[in-house]
Design an enzyme around this catalytic site. Sequence first.
Site, PDB file in Angstrom:
ATOM      1  N   TYR A  99      48.173  23.310  32.102  1.00 15.54           N
ATOM      2  CA  TYR A  99      46.780  23.705  32.391  1.00 15.54           C
ATOM      3  C   TYR A  99      45.907  23.378  31.181  1.00 15.54           C
ATOM      4  O   TYR A  99      44.862  22.740  31.313  1.00 15.54           O
ATOM      5  CB  TYR A  99      46.711  25.200  32.717  1.00 15.54           C
ATOM      6  N   SER A 152      37.281  25.319  29.702  1.00 11.48           N
ATOM      7  CA  SER A 152      37.925  26.618  29.462  1.00 11.48           C
ATOM      8  C   SER A 152      38.194  26.752  27.968  1.00 11.48           C
ATOM      9  O   SER A 152      38.284  25.740  27.258  1.00 11.48           O
ATOM     10  CB  SER A 152      39.266  26.644  30.208  1.00 11.48           C
TER      11      SER A 152
HETATM   12  N1  LIG Z   1      39.458  32.601  35.854  1.00 11.65           N
HETATM   13  C1  LIG Z   1      39.511  32.275  34.567  1.00 11.65           C
HETATM   14  O1  LIG Z   1      39.939  33.088  33.706  1.00 11.65           O
HETATM   15  C2  LIG Z   1      38.993  30.929  34.113  1.00 11.65           C
HETATM   16  C3  LIG Z   1      38.743  30.739  32.756  1.00 11.65           C
HETATM   17  C4  LIG Z   1      38.277  29.509  32.318  1.00 11.65           C
HETATM   18  C5  LIG Z   1      38.070  28.491  33.219  1.00 11.65           C
HETATM   19  N2  LIG Z   1      38.327  28.672  34.533  1.00 11.65           N
HETATM   20  C6  LIG Z   1      38.101  27.540  35.444  1.00 11.65           C
HETATM   21  O2  LIG Z   1      37.140  27.899  36.417  1.00 11.65           O
HETATM   22  C7  LIG Z   1      37.336  27.108  37.584  1.00 11.65           C
HETATM   23  C8  LIG Z   1      37.314  28.003  38.802  1.00 11.65           C
HETATM   24  O3  LIG Z   1      38.403  28.897  38.747  1.00 11.65           O
HETATM   25  P1  LIG Z   1      38.304  30.400  39.263  1.00 11.65           P
HETATM   26  O4  LIG Z   1      38.710  31.264  38.161  1.00 11.65           O
HETATM   27  O5  LIG Z   1      37.021  30.642  39.923  1.00 11.65           O
HETATM   28  O6  LIG Z   1      39.519  30.401  40.308  1.00 11.65           O
HETATM   29  P2  LIG Z   1      39.569  30.697  41.880  1.00 11.65           P
HETATM   30  O7  LIG Z   1      38.884  31.973  42.180  1.00 11.65           O
HETATM   31  O8  LIG Z   1      41.002  30.559  42.243  1.00 11.65           O
HETATM   32  O9  LIG Z   1      38.743  29.490  42.525  1.00 11.65           O
HETATM   33  C9  LIG Z   1      39.240  28.178  42.516  1.00 11.65           C
HETATM   34  C10 LIG Z   1      38.349  27.279  43.362  1.00 11.65           C
HETATM   35  O10 LIG Z   1      38.840  25.940  43.236  1.00 11.65           O
HETATM   36  C11 LIG Z   1      38.984  25.394  44.532  1.00 11.65           C
HETATM   37  N3  LIG Z   1      40.072  24.401  44.577  1.00 11.65           N
HETATM   38  C12 LIG Z   1      41.337  24.532  44.161  1.00 11.65           C
HETATM   39  N4  LIG Z   1      42.025  23.396  44.404  1.00 11.65           N
HETATM   40  C13 LIG Z   1      41.172  22.534  44.985  1.00 11.65           C
HETATM   41  C14 LIG Z   1      41.252  21.187  45.454  1.00 11.65           C
HETATM   42  N5  LIG Z   1      42.389  20.484  45.421  1.00 11.65           N
HETATM   43  N6  LIG Z   1      40.143  20.603  45.983  1.00 11.65           N
HETATM   44  C15 LIG Z   1      39.014  21.281  46.064  1.00 11.65           C
HETATM   45  N7  LIG Z   1      38.841  22.563  45.640  1.00 11.65           N
HETATM   46  C16 LIG Z   1      39.925  23.178  45.102  1.00 11.65           C
HETATM   47  C17 LIG Z   1      39.235  26.556  45.451  1.00 11.65           C
HETATM   48  O11 LIG Z   1      38.762  26.235  46.753  1.00 11.65           O
HETATM   49  P3  LIG Z   1      39.640  26.157  48.090  1.00 11.65           P
HETATM   50  O12 LIG Z   1      40.966  26.830  47.821  1.00 11.65           O
HETATM   51  O13 LIG Z   1      38.800  26.873  49.103  1.00 11.65           O
HETATM   52  O14 LIG Z   1      39.745  24.715  48.344  1.00 11.65           O
HETATM   53  C18 LIG Z   1      38.366  27.638  44.819  1.00 11.65           C
HETATM   54  O15 LIG Z   1      37.055  27.569  45.332  1.00 11.65           O
HETATM   55  C19 LIG Z   1      38.638  26.347  37.375  1.00 11.65           C
HETATM   56  O16 LIG Z   1      38.359  25.026  36.972  1.00 11.65           O
HETATM   57  C20 LIG Z   1      39.319  27.122  36.244  1.00 11.65           C
HETATM   58  O17 LIG Z   1      40.168  26.290  35.500  1.00 11.65           O
HETATM   59  C21 LIG Z   1      38.791  29.874  35.020  1.00 11.65           C
END
Ligand SMILES: NC(=O)c1ccc[n+]([C@@H]2O[C@H](COP(=O)([O-])OP(=O)(O)OC[C@H]3O[C@@H](n4cnc5c(N)ncnc54)[C@H](OP(=O)(O)O)[C@@H]3O)[C@@H](O)[C@H]2O)c1
Length: 280
Positions: free
Chosen positions: A147, A134
Amino acid sequence: METENIVILVTGASSGIGQAIAKTLAKDPRNIVYGTSRKAADYFSDSRVHMLQMDVTDEQSVASAVEKLIEKEKQIHVLVNCAGFGISGSVESVPVDIAQKQFEVNFFGVVRVIQKVLPFMRAQGRGTIINIGSVAGYISIPFQSMYSASKYALESLSEALRMELAPFNIHVCLVEPGDTRTNFTKSRLKAGKEEIEALYEPARTHAVSVMEEDEQNGYPPEEVAFVVEKIIRKKKPPMRTNVGIEYKLIYILNRILPTGLKLKVLMKKYTGKVAKNLKD
Ligand SMILES: NC(=O)c1ccc[n+]([C@@H]2O[C@H](COP(=O)([O-])OP(=O)(O)OC[C@H]3O[C@@H](n4cnc5c(N)ncnc54)[C@H](OP(=O)(O)O)[C@@H]3O)[C@@H](O)[C@H]2O)c1
């Protein structure tokens, strides 16, 4: 163009960025795509993504999901570590056990999956590991420190791992999205103890609302998926890829700006004002 089939595992494929990556990659008939979620539900019943149950905080759960994939496919070429979540709150008031949970998912979760997958990649003599980092992995945001710290740690791990695995023909990459429109915002755990957080008002509320608004006005997750799609078949995939032109610029600025100036800009953006005693 490479024509062979490759087996891909995407963690956190039930939502947001991981879901977009799994769906996008599955459109290519050469890709055999597995996705994971803590829930067993089949989120992609009408597509080519095979879902596995996996909780990245549970060693046994990770082992069993990887074993199932290997039993079926005998090999794994690409691992995309995407599962993750965010917490907000001041450093003073986030309970340590919740901060540990943040690391359990975003950092040690990645370590667990890598450790289970690596013996197979090494035996094959090839592989690519893509860690979804990120912008928060090189820029700290006030009231989201835990985070950021988990993503900084992932940056460090990824660089070391890239050197360790190069002799085995296994590539390690970071894809670093900025604000992206997903369920990340809704899932953010507001972890600070209220009586202490109140002492930080209005800065805390301002910072969290800026984060939420930026995320919800951010890139669609498919933009991250397109970046991953470009990387997976590269012979020499890059160490780092930012998503979006402004984040490429922020990455460069972060490297050249003096820390004092950088913190002033960030403090103004996230808390609404710069404290007079924030010195360079
Ligand atoms: N959104 C942003 O602005 C952003 C920016 C930079 C980086 N990121 C990174 O991108 C990644 C995905 O985030 P997102 O934005 O797509 O959020 P999201 O829509 O909330 O998706 C999060 C995913 O992580 C899974 N997850 C959470 N806790 C888990 C655990 N203990 N074991 C296995 N799976 C788990 C969830 O699956 P289940 O709940 O079905 O298990 C879900 O599929 C993260 O690493 C986040 O830090 C996000």
